[in-house]
Write a protein that holds these residues in place. Structure first.
Motif, PDB file in Angstrom:
ATOM      1  N   GLY A  74      -0.854  -4.603  -6.644  1.00  0.00           N
ATOM      2  CA  GLY A  74      -1.221  -5.943  -7.067  1.00  0.00           C
ATOM      3  C   GLY A  74      -0.019  -6.875  -7.003  1.00  0.00           C
ATOM      4  N   ARG A  75      -0.221  -8.118  -7.419  1.00  0.00           N
ATOM      5  CA  ARG A  75       0.857  -9.103  -7.402  1.00  0.00           C
ATOM      6  C   ARG A  75       1.848  -8.818  -8.520  1.00  0.00           C
ATOM      7  NH1 ARG A  75      -1.270 -15.162  -6.987  1.00  0.00           N
ATOM      8  NH2 ARG A  75       1.006 -15.402  -6.847  1.00  0.00           N
ATOM      9  N   ARG A 108       0.832  -1.202   0.000  1.00  0.00           N
ATOM     10  CA  ARG A 108       0.000   0.000   0.000  1.00  0.00           C
ATOM     11  C   ARG A 108       0.870   1.256   0.000  1.00  0.00           C
ATOM     12  NH1 ARG A 108      -4.699   1.079   4.565  1.00  0.00           N
ATOM     13  NH2 ARG A 108      -5.433   3.109   3.800  1.00  0.00           N
ATOM     14  N   ARG A 117      -0.215   1.217 -18.040  1.00  0.00           N
ATOM     15  CA  ARG A 117      -0.961   0.539 -16.981  1.00  0.00           C
ATOM     16  C   ARG A 117      -0.534   1.095 -15.629  1.00  0.00           C
ATOM     17  NH1 ARG A 117      -0.836  -5.979 -15.541  1.00  0.00           N
ATOM     18  NH2 ARG A 117      -2.516  -5.920 -13.962  1.00  0.00           N
ATOM     19  N   SER A 175       0.926   1.548 -12.181  1.00  0.00           N
ATOM     20  CA  SER A 175       1.941   0.668 -11.614  1.00  0.00           C
ATOM     21  C   SER A 175       2.826   1.430 -10.644  1.00  0.00           C
ATOM     22  CB  SER A 175       2.804   0.065 -12.737  1.00  0.00           C
ATOM     23  OG  SER A 175       3.427   1.104 -13.476  1.00  0.00           O
ATOM     24  N   ARG A 181      -3.241   0.697  -3.741  1.00  0.00           N
ATOM     25  CA  ARG A 181      -3.047  -0.688  -3.325  1.00  0.00           C
ATOM     26  C   ARG A 181      -2.355  -1.451  -4.446  1.00  0.00           C
ATOM     27  NH1 ARG A 181      -5.575  -1.715   1.398  1.00  0.00           N
ATOM     28  NH2 ARG A 181      -7.130  -0.175   2.071  1.00  0.00           N
ATOM     29  N   HIS A 190       5.316  -3.533  -9.784  1.00  0.00           N
ATOM     30  CA  HIS A 190       4.021  -4.106  -9.415  1.00  0.00           C
ATOM     31  C   HIS A 190       2.919  -3.317 -10.120  1.00  0.00           C
ATOM     32  CE1 HIS A 190       4.823  -6.816  -5.894  1.00  0.00           C
ATOM     33  NE2 HIS A 190       5.964  -6.156  -5.930  1.00  0.00           N
ATOM     34  N   PRO A 191       1.908  -3.968 -10.647  1.00  0.00           N
ATOM     35  CA  PRO A 191       0.727  -3.221 -11.095  1.00  0.00           C
ATOM     36  C   PRO A 191      -0.022  -2.692  -9.883  1.00  0.00           C
ATOM     37  CG  PRO A 191       0.288  -5.565 -11.165  1.00  0.00           C
ATOM     38  CD  PRO A 191       1.737  -5.424 -10.806  1.00  0.00           C
ATOM     39  N   LEU A 192      -0.778  -1.624 -10.071  1.00  0.00           N
ATOM     40  CA  LEU A 192      -1.654  -1.150  -9.009  1.00  0.00           C
ATOM     41  C   LEU A 192      -2.994  -1.868  -9.123  1.00  0.00           C
ATOM     42  CD1 LEU A 192      -0.957   2.703  -9.026  1.00  0.00           C
ATOM     43  CD2 LEU A 192       0.042   0.931  -7.556  1.00  0.00           C
ATOM     44  N   ALA A 193      -3.463  -2.410  -8.003  1.00  0.00           N
ATOM     45  CA  ALA A 193      -4.742  -3.126  -8.002  1.00  0.00           C
ATOM     46  C   ALA A 193      -5.913  -2.159  -7.922  1.00  0.00           C
ATOM     47  CB  ALA A 193      -4.788  -4.108  -6.838  1.00  0.00           C
ATOM     48  N   SER A 194      -5.743  -1.057  -7.194  1.00  0.00           N
ATOM     49  CA  SER A 194      -6.818  -0.073  -7.064  1.00  0.00           C
ATOM     50  C   SER A 194      -6.244   1.238  -6.552  1.00  0.00           C
ATOM     51  CB  SER A 194      -7.912  -0.564  -6.114  1.00  0.00           C
ATOM     52  OG  SER A 194      -7.419  -0.666  -4.777  1.00  0.00           O
TER      53      SER A 194
END
Length: 208
Positions: A105-106, A90, A196, A198, A103, A162-166
């Motif tokens: 992502g994986r 985060r 994207r 990230s 937040r 890392h991609p961002l999940a939200s």
């Protein structure tokens, strides 16, 4: 107050170790957050926002603002408290009129690939120069080496992604809506961030 440095030496290289997070919003804002635990100015963070064709820098003090405006291109500058708090998975941002909760992502295949490169190699300007053509193919708009808006040379040595999940964000109290791609590309320097949303861990080298 910021750390007062002696005047820079022409040709001197300054290194910034940290991470850059970037995301777009449904309201049309594109936001780039830099968190630099290690820099020539000590631990600092900064935020760049582009919306409706206007590029805004939010810097923590006048010294950092001067350096950034001497390196990148902005239409306006705001000196304000910039708080970027990193926790596992985060990132919380409070800077000027911006509030954001990111937040993570994986880690995907590209993040795994970046982590496979030894850190001293990944952060070297020579490596950033070598992989620049490949980065432009894998991530259109992204450059790892180039000349900044003011002619300084700069290298980005990425070693994790890392991609961002939200993202939950607001500007001056107004909700900016859902997370969106960084599109169109941001125009602060010689390249954009990944389209994207990230967060990239990297070492940035700037030749003065």
């Amino acid at each position: 107050m910021g750390l007062r440095r002696p005047p820079p030496i022409i040709g001197e290289r300054w290194r910034f170790d940290g991470e850059i997070a970037a995301f777009g919003t449904a309201a049309g804002h594109r936001v780039v957050v830099g968190r630099w635990p290690v820099s020539p100015f000590g631990p600092i963070s900064d935020v760049m926002v582009e919306a409706e064709g206007t590029r805004l820098l939010i810097a923590p003090n006048e010294e950092v603002a001067h350096f950034l405006t001497s390196t990148y291109r902005f239409d306006s500058v705001e000196v304000s408290t910039v708080e970027v708090i990193r926790r596992p998975g985060r990132l919380a941002v409070a800077a000027g009129g911006l509030r954001a909760d990111l937040r993570l992502g994986r880690r995907g295949w590209l993040g795994l690939l970046l982590r496979a490169v030894p850190r001293p190699v990944a952060t070297a300007p020579a490596w950033a120069t070598l992989v620049d053509p490949l980065a432009a193919i894998l991530l259109p708009g992204v450059r790892t080496r180039g000349s900044t808006g003011t002619g300084r040379q700069e290298w980005y040595g990425a070693w994790d992604l890392h991609p961002l999940a939200s993202v939950t964000s607001s500007w001056q109290g107004r909700d900016l809506g859902t997370m969106a791609e960084v599109c169109p590309p941001v125009r602060f320097g010689f390249g954009s961030t990944p389209r994207r949303p990230s967060i990239v861990r990297l070492t940035t080298t700037v030749q003065l």
